[in-house]
Design a protein around this motif. Structure first.
Motif, short mmCIF file in Angstrom:
data_model
loop_
_atom_site.label_atom_id
_atom_site.label_comp_id
_atom_site.label_asym_id
_atom_site.label_seq_id
_atom_site.Cartn_x
_atom_site.Cartn_y
_atom_site.Cartn_z
N MET A 1 57.39 19.98 20.11
CA MET A 1 58.58 20.56 20.44
C MET A 1 58.60 22.04 20.71
SD MET A 1 61.02 18.06 20.41
CE MET A 1 62.48 18.23 20.20
N THR A 2 59.04 22.37 21.97
CA THR A 2 58.86 23.79 22.23
C THR A 2 60.31 24.42 22.48
OG1 THR A 2 57.21 22.89 23.76
CG2 THR A 2 58.31 25.28 24.42
N LYS A 3 60.54 25.64 21.82
CA LYS A 3 61.63 26.47 21.77
C LYS A 3 61.74 27.12 23.09
CE LYS A 3 63.22 27.19 17.23
NZ LYS A 3 63.56 28.12 16.15
N ILE A 4 62.81 27.01 23.84
CA ILE A 4 63.26 27.90 24.81
C ILE A 4 64.39 28.70 24.74
CG2 ILE A 4 61.98 26.40 26.40
CD1 ILE A 4 64.96 25.47 27.50
N ASN A 5 64.57 29.75 25.20
CA ASN A 5 65.96 30.71 25.36
C ASN A 5 66.66 30.10 26.85
OD1 ASN A 5 67.94 32.39 25.00
ND2 ASN A 5 66.52 34.09 24.91
N LEU A 6 67.86 29.70 26.36
CA LEU A 6 68.51 29.20 27.48
C LEU A 6 68.99 30.39 28.19
CD1 LEU A 6 71.05 26.44 26.36
CD2 LEU A 6 68.88 26.18 27.49
N ARG A 7 68.97 31.66 27.77
CA ARG A 7 69.33 32.99 28.66
C ARG A 7 68.27 33.23 29.93
NH1 ARG A 7 70.14 38.81 25.64
NH2 ARG A 7 71.29 39.94 27.33
N ASP A 8 67.08 32.66 29.60
CA ASP A 8 66.13 33.03 30.70
C ASP A 8 66.46 31.93 31.78
OD1 ASP A 8 64.93 34.48 28.93
OD2 ASP A 8 63.54 33.14 28.12
N THR A 27 56.91 21.87 30.15
CA THR A 27 55.97 21.88 31.12
C THR A 27 56.38 21.80 32.68
OG1 THR A 27 54.34 20.89 29.82
CG2 THR A 27 53.60 20.96 32.07
N VAL A 28 57.52 20.98 32.76
CA VAL A 28 58.18 20.89 33.95
C VAL A 28 58.81 22.03 34.50
CG1 VAL A 28 60.07 19.52 35.13
CG2 VAL A 28 58.35 18.23 34.01
N LEU A 29 59.67 22.93 33.46
CA LEU A 29 60.26 24.07 33.65
C LEU A 29 59.44 25.17 33.99
CD1 LEU A 29 62.90 24.01 30.67
CD2 LEU A 29 63.34 23.65 33.20
N LEU A 30 58.33 25.23 33.18
CA LEU A 30 57.17 26.23 33.60
C LEU A 30 56.69 26.16 34.85
CD1 LEU A 30 55.70 28.73 32.56
CD2 LEU A 30 54.14 26.99 31.61
N GLU A 31 56.38 24.71 35.39
CA GLU A 31 55.77 24.58 36.67
C GLU A 31 56.92 24.88 37.84
OE1 GLU A 31 53.18 23.62 39.67
OE2 GLU A 31 52.88 23.68 37.52
N ALA A 32 57.97 24.60 37.68
CA ALA A 32 59.14 25.01 38.49
C ALA A 32 59.12 26.41 38.85
CB ALA A 32 60.44 24.26 38.27
N GLU A 33 59.03 27.03 37.54
CA GLU A 33 59.31 28.90 37.71
C GLU A 33 57.98 29.36 38.54
OE1 GLU A 33 59.18 32.09 34.25
OE2 GLU A 33 60.46 30.32 33.74
#
Length: 86
Positions: A1-8, A27-33
């Protein structure tokens, strides 16, 4: 599991909200960014900003097209008034 900050990801978040998500989703979020950033870089590198000051007549086409549409609309309204008066 990976922690992300929704504020980003959500600009309307005023405070930090940390959320654990699966690695695949991260991984999908990072690729989209990365794709969005690459698109921005390509757009500015190839000067793909559009301007009405280019001189290719785009502003003339827009102005003439809107005038023609307005004149057709007014002509239709006039015809309706003439038909209704008779």
């Amino acid at each position: 599991m990976t922690k992300i900050n929704l504020r980003d990801y959500y600009p309307f978040c005023n405070h930090d909200i940390f959320l654990e998500i699966p690695h695949e989703v991260a991984t999908v979020l990072l690729e989209a960014e990365r794709q969005e950033e690459a698109y921005r870089r390509r757009m500015y590198r190839h000067k793909a900003q559009y301007s009405l000051d280019r001189g290719d007549g785009i502003e003339h086409d827009m102005r003439v097209g809107s005038v023609l549409k307005m004149s057709r609309l007014l002509e239709g309204c006039f015809l309706q008034l003439v038909i209704l008066d008779n």
